[in-house]
Design a protein around this motif. Structure first.
Motif: not given
Length: 135
Positions: A55-63, A80-92, A118-121
């Protein structure tokens, strides 16, 4: 997929001038501590249901255009907003190149003990590992 498609519009104001501001990581640490129990529940669910072992979680303050929304900063009065993802989606989606997948797996920490975030700024994005319980 290019960065603009993935990250949406991160630039507010078009002057491209550097802005003096405190590190967003201070508020991120506070929010991740607050969110830790919920994030761990989602990580366990992702693994138990066989969706992914990574599992990978995306932390962001934007879209951002990856993962599923699990914790919305507007609803929770946090930074911060958190979204859930996976390694497989990151590769895809091409965020992790297939040739770099093995390298990523070698650095991936035990999801029972750490959340992979995965911190997005506006300046970019990077992976951090945050322990569920700080000593």
């Amino acid at each position: 997929m290019n960065a603009e498609e993935l990250l949406g519009n991160l630039h507010e104001g078009g002057d491209n001038k550097p802005r003096e501001k405190k590190s967003p990581l201070i508020s991120l640490e506070k929010d991740l501590s607050f969110y830790a129990e919920s994030i761990k529940e989602v990580a366990v669910e992702i693994m138990v249901e066989g969706i992914s072992s990574y599992p990978i979680f995306i932390a962001h303050q934007h879209e951002v255009n990856i993962g599923e929304l699990i914790l919305n900063r507007a609803d929770l009065n946090t930074d911060w907003t958190i979204q859930a993802s996976t390694l497989e989606e990151f590769v895809q989606k091409g965020i992790i190149h297939p040739d770099k997948k093995e390298h990523f797996l070698k650095s991936y920490k035990k999801p029972e003990n750490y959340m992979c975030v995965f911190v997005v700024v506006p300046e970019g994005a990077n992976f951090v590992y945050f322990p569920y319980k700080l000593s």
